[in-house]
Design a protein around this motif. Structure first.
Motif, PDB file in Angstrom:
ATOM      1  N   LEU A  27       0.840  -1.196   0.000  1.00 42.93           N
ATOM      2  CA  LEU A  27       0.000   0.000   0.000  1.00 42.93           C
ATOM      3  C   LEU A  27       0.875   1.247   0.000  1.00 42.93           C
ATOM      4  N   ARG A  28       0.410   2.277  -0.679  1.00 44.71           N
ATOM      5  CA  ARG A  28       1.196   3.501  -0.833  1.00 44.71           C
ATOM      6  C   ARG A  28       0.702   4.566   0.152  1.00 44.71           C
ATOM      7  N   PHE A  29       1.317   4.556   1.311  1.00 46.92           N
ATOM      8  CA  PHE A  29       0.988   5.450   2.427  1.00 46.92           C
ATOM      9  C   PHE A  29      -0.489   5.296   2.846  1.00 46.92           C
ATOM     10  N   PRO A  30      -0.818   4.152   3.446  1.00 47.37           N
ATOM     11  CA  PRO A  30      -2.198   3.921   3.882  1.00 47.37           C
ATOM     12  C   PRO A  30      -2.557   4.757   5.106  1.00 47.37           C
ATOM     13  N   GLU A  31      -3.802   5.140   5.183  1.00 44.06           N
ATOM     14  CA  GLU A  31      -4.352   5.948   6.277  1.00 44.06           C
ATOM     15  C   GLU A  31      -5.828   5.628   6.421  1.00 44.06           C
ATOM     16  N   GLY A  32      -6.411   6.111   7.524  1.00 41.69           N
ATOM     17  CA  GLY A  32      -7.857   6.158   7.690  1.00 41.69           C
ATOM     18  C   GLY A  32      -8.618   4.852   7.519  1.00 41.69           C
ATOM     19  N   PRO A  33      -8.298   3.763   8.246  1.00 42.39           N
ATOM     20  CA  PRO A  33      -9.088   2.541   8.106  1.00 42.39           C
ATOM     21  C   PRO A  33     -10.504   2.726   8.640  1.00 42.39           C
ATOM     22  N   ALA A  34     -11.468   2.115   7.957  1.00 45.35           N
ATOM     23  CA  ALA A  34     -12.873   2.200   8.375  1.00 45.35           C
ATOM     24  C   ALA A  34     -13.624   1.017   7.784  1.00 45.35           C
ATOM     25  N   ALA A  47      -2.432   6.498  17.401  1.00 44.05           N
ATOM     26  CA  ALA A  47      -1.296   6.034  16.605  1.00 44.05           C
ATOM     27  C   ALA A  47      -0.165   7.043  16.751  1.00 44.05           C
ATOM     28  N   ILE A  48       0.999   6.590  17.166  1.00 43.12           N
ATOM     29  CA  ILE A  48       2.154   7.469  17.361  1.00 43.12           C
ATOM     30  C   ILE A  48       3.054   7.340  16.141  1.00 43.12           C
ATOM     31  N   TYR A  49       2.934   8.308  15.239  1.00 44.81           N
ATOM     32  CA  TYR A  49       3.696   8.269  13.995  1.00 44.81           C
ATOM     33  C   TYR A  49       5.195   8.404  14.299  1.00 44.81           C
ATOM     34  N   GLY A  50       5.969   7.494  13.730  1.00 45.42           N
ATOM     35  CA  GLY A  50       7.406   7.470  14.000  1.00 45.42           C
ATOM     36  C   GLY A  50       7.777   6.767  15.283  1.00 45.42           C
ATOM     37  N   GLY A  51       6.788   6.304  16.032  1.00 41.45           N
ATOM     38  CA  GLY A  51       7.039   5.697  17.332  1.00 41.45           C
ATOM     39  C   GLY A  51       6.837   4.200  17.401  1.00 41.45           C
ATOM     40  N   SER A  52       6.441   3.573  16.286  1.00 37.00           N
ATOM     41  CA  SER A  52       6.257   2.115  16.227  1.00 37.00           C
ATOM     42  C   SER A  52       5.266   1.602  17.273  1.00 37.00           C
ATOM     43  N   THR A 107      -5.250   9.439  31.217  1.00 31.60           N
ATOM     44  CA  THR A 107      -4.160   8.663  31.809  1.00 31.60           C
ATOM     45  C   THR A 107      -3.745   7.537  30.859  1.00 31.60           C
ATOM     46  N   LEU A 108      -2.459   7.366  30.676  1.00 27.23           N
ATOM     47  CA  LEU A 108      -1.970   6.301  29.814  1.00 27.23           C
ATOM     48  C   LEU A 108      -2.286   4.942  30.428  1.00 27.23           C
ATOM     49  N   ALA A 109      -2.963   4.091  29.656  1.00 28.12           N
ATOM     50  CA  ALA A 109      -3.346   2.762  30.134  1.00 28.12           C
ATOM     51  C   ALA A 109      -2.430   1.668  29.610  1.00 28.12           C
ATOM     52  N   GLY A 110      -1.711   1.947  28.533  1.00 28.79           N
ATOM     53  CA  GLY A 110      -0.827   0.931  27.986  1.00 28.79           C
ATOM     54  C   GLY A 110      -0.289   1.334  26.635  1.00 28.79           C
ATOM     55  N   THR A 111       0.647   0.526  26.122  1.00 34.53           N
ATOM     56  CA  THR A 111       1.268   0.762  24.825  1.00 34.53           C
ATOM     57  C   THR A 111       1.286  -0.544  24.039  1.00 34.53           C
ATOM     58  N   ILE A 112       0.928  -0.473  22.763  1.00 32.65           N
ATOM     59  CA  ILE A 112       0.958  -1.641  21.884  1.00 32.65           C
ATOM     60  C   ILE A 112       2.093  -1.442  20.887  1.00 32.65           C
ATOM     61  N   LYS A 113       3.131  -2.248  21.002  1.00 30.82           N
ATOM     62  CA  LYS A 113       4.268  -2.154  20.095  1.00 30.82           C
ATOM     63  C   LYS A 113       3.904  -2.746  18.726  1.00 30.82           C
ATOM     64  N   LEU A 114       4.414  -2.107  17.666  1.00 32.31           N
ATOM     65  CA  LEU A 114       4.089  -2.521  16.301  1.00 32.31           C
ATOM     66  C   LEU A 114       5.366  -2.811  15.516  1.00 32.31           C
ATOM     67  N   PRO A 115       5.279  -3.652  14.479  1.00 32.01           N
ATOM     68  CA  PRO A 115       6.479  -3.995  13.704  1.00 32.01           C
ATOM     69  C   PRO A 115       6.931  -2.887  12.762  1.00 32.01           C
ATOM     70  N   GLY A 116       6.043  -1.953  12.416  1.00 31.65           N
ATOM     71  CA  GLY A 116       6.407  -0.850  11.531  1.00 31.65           C
ATOM     72  C   GLY A 116       6.582   0.438  12.314  1.00 31.65           C
ATOM     73  N   GLU A 117       7.381   1.346  11.785  1.00 28.74           N
ATOM     74  CA  GLU A 117       7.728   2.566  12.499  1.00 28.74           C
ATOM     75  C   GLU A 117       6.632   3.625  12.466  1.00 28.74           C
ATOM     76  N   GLU A 140      -0.121   1.290   8.432  1.00 29.69           N
ATOM     77  CA  GLU A 140       1.305   1.553   8.731  1.00 29.69           C
ATOM     78  C   GLU A 140       2.010   1.893   7.424  1.00 29.69           C
ATOM     79  N   THR A 141       2.724   3.047   7.405  1.00 31.66           N
ATOM     80  CA  THR A 141       3.236   3.553   6.136  1.00 31.66           C
ATOM     81  C   THR A 141       4.686   3.185   5.833  1.00 31.66           C
ATOM     82  N   GLN A 142       5.498   2.886   6.848  1.00 31.95           N
ATOM     83  CA  GLN A 142       6.893   2.547   6.572  1.00 31.95           C
ATOM     84  C   GLN A 142       6.975   1.327   5.659  1.00 31.95           C
TER      85      GLN A 142
END
Length: 266
Positions: free
Chosen positions: A11-18, A211-216, A226-236, A255-257
């Motif tokens: 995909l070429r810079f995917p965004e906005g899933p619905a 979604a934290i762009y650049g933060g994977s 209040t922060l409840a948790g973080t989900i790590k992702l394979p893409g940046e 995920e765009t990377q």
């Protein structure tokens, strides 16, 4: 145990899933001038929007109309699928054209709310706008630096806006009759990870997923901020996420990377 699977690639810079009512997953391809779709049976395809289009945030209403921001045409556009002919809904506020429209949502009164951050290369305030069901358009905020993702808390009256360049999320009471975002304050600081918060999604668990762009990663917040948790992702570079109402795909992330659609299941 949480699992993360890749359900679409290339995909070429995917965004906005619905999700549409028939279970079809849609997302935009910013750099592909297309809307990508993936049906529950695994078939997929693209709806091409024409040369010059640069689609971004996507919202599917209860009539399965596809509403999307198009920074290429500086407009909010809508497709009454399967007619497949985009209609321009908003392209100006007064005499001013829209400025890189990014993300959008609707309130319970049928007002369309959207962010216009301006160019990502400029550190100037953008704006948040609203368009009523009868076509009145106005700005409701002009002070945020790269206003991006937009969502409501479970009470449907607290409007959240991600301010990417300042790495924080704002919250204020939304008056859908008077069209005022009342007393917005910083609701959460997303910390040093990545470039900042991008898309925002309210989960069925009443938690807010950013979604934290650049933060994977996705950061998960309680309604208090209040922060409840973080989900790590394979893409940046995750851009947004959405929950499958049928629960088959769980939480879907663009995920765009790597140009992928991911699904996260517990």
């Amino acid at each position: 145990m949480r699992t993360i699977d890749v359900i679409a690639t290339g995909l070429r810079f995917p965004e906005g899933p619905a999700f549409a009512s028939d279970g079809t997953l849609w997302c935009v391809e910013q750099e592909g001038a297309s809307l990508f779709w993936l049906k529950p049976d695994g078939t997929s395809g693209r709806l091409h929007l024409g040369i010059g289009s640069r689609p971004n945030g996507l919202y599917i209403d209860d009539r399965d109309r596809l509403w999307f921001c198009d920074s290429g045409f500086q407009a909010i556009r809508c497709i009454n699928y399967p007619d497949q002919e985009p209609e321009t809904i908003v392209d100006h506020i007064g005499d001013d054209p829209l400025d890189w429209p990014n993300d959008l949502t609707f309130d319970s009164e049928g007002n369309l709310l959207f962010t216009c951050p301006g160019s990502p290369d400029e550190d100037q305030p953008g704006f948040v706008g609203v368009c009523t069901a009868v076509g009145e358009v106005r700005k409701i905020s002009e002070t945020l630096f790269y206003p991006n993702g937009i969502a409501f808390l479970p009470n449907a009256r607290t409007l959240l806006v991600a301010e990417t360049h300042r790495k924080r999320i704002w919250a204020g009471r939304w008056d859908g009759t008077g069209l005022n975002w009342i007393s917005p304050t910083v609701w959460a600081e997303t910390g040093p990870t990545g470039f900042g918060p991008d898309g925002l999604t309210l989960g069925p668990d009443n938690l807010l997923y950013a979604a934290i762009y650049g933060g994977s990663c996705l950061q998960v917040y309680k309604p208090t901020g209040t922060l409840a948790g973080t989900i790590k992702l394979p893409g940046e570079n995750p851009t947004n996420c959405a929950f499958d109402p049928t629960r088959q795909l769980g939480l879907v992330v663009t995920e765009t990377q790597k140009g992928q659609l991911l699904c996260i299941r517990d």
